[in-house]
Design a protein around this motif. Sequence first.
Motif: not given
Length: 154
Positions: A71-97
């Motif tokens: 209830i207190a931190r659920g919304r920001s929990m989703g935002r942090r998870e999305i930010a981490q997924a984006r960071a992982q995707q960027e690292e993966f893309n940089a590795y592929i490049r």
Amino acid sequence: MSAQTYLAYDYPLLGAFWTLLWFFLWIMWFILLFRIVVDIFRDDSMGGWAKAGWLVFCIVLPFLGVLVYVIARGRSMGRREIAQARAQQEEFNAYIRQTAAGGRPSSVDELARLSEIRDRGAITDEEFRRAKELVLSGHGPAEHSGPTSGTSRS
């Protein structure tokens, strides 16, 4: 034999569904608890004492702790998870490049690095121009542009 023996056909179908529902809910609750614990440690905006407090609250009073955290931190929990997924995707893309380029940085990367070196004042505009011509012609990286560049490093 005073104990009753239950066979498979003695257990009603509704009872089986009810048991499966409770089993599923317990598994989902444990998954949610583990995700909350990971989120507590992932959150950079919380201090150490706040993390410890939430962790103790979720362990000592698990049902209430999980409910209050969601209830207190659920919304920001989703935002942090999305930010981490984006960071992982960027690292993966940089590795592929980098891997697709054969381990060598691209000419764009080399030109950006040359520009940074020139902005710091380590090379002159003339040395930058010669190194840029070498990079664009494909004859080698900027570091091997010649003895006059002054940036040769091994």
